[in-house]
Design a protein around this motif. Structure first.
Motif, mmCIF file in Angstrom:
data_model
loop_
_atom_site.group_PDB
_atom_site.id
_atom_site.type_symbol
_atom_site.label_atom_id
_atom_site.label_comp_id
_atom_site.label_asym_id
_atom_site.label_seq_id
_atom_site.Cartn_x
_atom_site.Cartn_y
_atom_site.Cartn_z
ATOM 1 N N ASN A 1 35.360 2.968 35.677
ATOM 2 C CA ASN A 1 35.410 4.328 35.126
ATOM 3 C C ASN A 1 34.157 4.749 34.371
ATOM 4 N N GLU A 2 33.070 4.000 34.504
ATOM 5 C CA GLU A 2 31.844 4.344 33.791
ATOM 6 C C GLU A 2 31.000 5.310 34.616
ATOM 7 N N TYR A 3 31.462 6.531 34.730
ATOM 8 C CA TYR A 3 30.705 7.571 35.411
ATOM 9 C C TYR A 3 30.912 8.887 34.665
ATOM 10 N N VAL A 4 29.977 9.795 34.833
ATOM 11 C CA VAL A 4 30.047 11.095 34.163
ATOM 12 C C VAL A 4 31.051 11.984 34.887
ATOM 13 N N ARG A 5 31.795 12.747 34.120
ATOM 14 C CA ARG A 5 32.797 13.637 34.704
ATOM 15 C C ARG A 5 32.552 15.083 34.285
ATOM 16 N N MET A 6 32.624 15.966 35.245
ATOM 17 C CA MET A 6 32.652 17.393 34.960
ATOM 18 C C MET A 6 34.117 17.814 35.032
ATOM 19 N N ARG A 7 34.709 18.065 33.887
ATOM 20 C CA ARG A 7 36.124 18.409 33.798
ATOM 21 C C ARG A 7 36.264 19.933 33.849
ATOM 22 N N CYS A 8 36.898 20.419 34.885
ATOM 23 C CA CYS A 8 37.063 21.866 35.066
ATOM 24 C C CYS A 8 38.515 22.235 34.769
ATOM 25 N N GLY A 9 38.715 22.943 33.690
ATOM 26 C CA GLY A 9 40.067 23.252 33.257
ATOM 27 C C GLY A 9 40.806 24.186 34.207
ATOM 28 N N ILE A 10 42.054 23.830 34.492
ATOM 29 C CA ILE A 10 42.909 24.712 35.298
ATOM 30 C C ILE A 10 44.173 25.089 34.542
ATOM 31 N N ASP B 1 41.195 19.684 35.808
ATOM 32 C CA ASP B 1 41.756 19.021 34.636
ATOM 33 C C ASP B 1 42.869 19.881 34.034
ATOM 34 N N LEU B 2 44.085 19.322 34.033
ATOM 35 C CA LEU B 2 45.249 20.040 33.501
ATOM 36 C C LEU B 2 45.218 20.167 31.985
ATOM 37 N N ASP B 3 44.474 19.296 31.325
ATOM 38 C CA ASP B 3 44.467 19.274 29.866
ATOM 39 C C ASP B 3 43.494 20.267 29.255
ATOM 40 N N LEU B 4 42.738 20.970 30.079
ATOM 41 C CA LEU B 4 41.830 22.007 29.593
ATOM 42 C C LEU B 4 42.298 23.358 30.108
#
Length: 202
Positions: free
Chosen positions: A125-134, A94-97
């Motif tokens: 789009n109803e699924y859980v996301r693990m957003r990993c910041g880059i 995720d670019l935003d994190l």
């Protein structure tokens, strides 16, 4: 028929992309599979590598689409066609994190991420996301922003980043273990949403 949890790591196949920022989803799943002594098998029907964990509460599938990022949804949809999937969690960069941040959310915009766009188009789009910041890429004076983004996500983590990357992968594994034991998004967010993965948390 038993329903299953599907955990998808996003990335691109091949050694060329193995250490790139776009492949952090693959990296976390590889770490989980290794930690739990599982093995990757090839599923030709869905063009993916998959592993399976038989948990006391449910069976969990782990999926690494081998279609390249832009067609990840095709792989996920094909896998779901042959298995009864009740919940999906997708791990992605995720670019935003900022680099080192890990957040969990349900649904929402793809944020321009082509892997998420592809899944949204095939599954919704109803699924859980693990957003990993880059973090965000440095913008070059003579390059379009889009080109800078592509070069950044397809670029490898730097030497200093790799030291933190191991900690992030361990943290991601712990979060997945928690979610498998207790598939509640609220509980997961309370326990693992963080601005920065710190040494004492891994």
């Amino acid at each position: 028929m038993q329903e299953h949890l599907l955990i998808v790591g996003l990335g691109n196949p091949g050694e060329k992309y193995a250490l790139t920022r776009h492949n952090i989803g693959f990296m976390i799943l590889d770490r989980f599979v290794y930690a739990h002594h599982l093995t990757w098998d090839n599923d030709t029907r869905s063009q993916a590598l998959y592993a399976r964990l038989n948990h006391t509460k449910t069976s969990v599938f782990f999926l690494k689409p081998q279609t390249f990022m832009n067609l990840s949804g095709k792989s996920v949809a094909a896998f779901c066609k042959y298995h009864t999937i009740s919940h999906i969690l997708v791990i992605h960069d995720d670019l935003d994190l900022e680099f080192g941040a890990v957040r969990f959310k349900l649904g929402g915009s793809s944020g321009g991420h082509n892997g998420l766009k592809s899944i949204d188009s095939m599954w919704g789009n109803e699924y859980v996301r693990m957003r990993c910041g880059i973090g965000k890429p440095p913008l070059g004076e003579h390059k379009p922003k889009e080109q800078c983004v592509i070069e950044y996500v397809l670029g490898e983590f730097g030497a200093q980043e790799r030291k933190r990357l191991e900690e992030i992968c361990v943290y991601g594994v712990r979060a997945l273990e928690f979610f498998i034991d207790n598939p509640s998004l609220g509980a997961l967010q309370n326990a693992f949403n963080t601005k920065q993965v710190r040494n004492e948390q891994v």
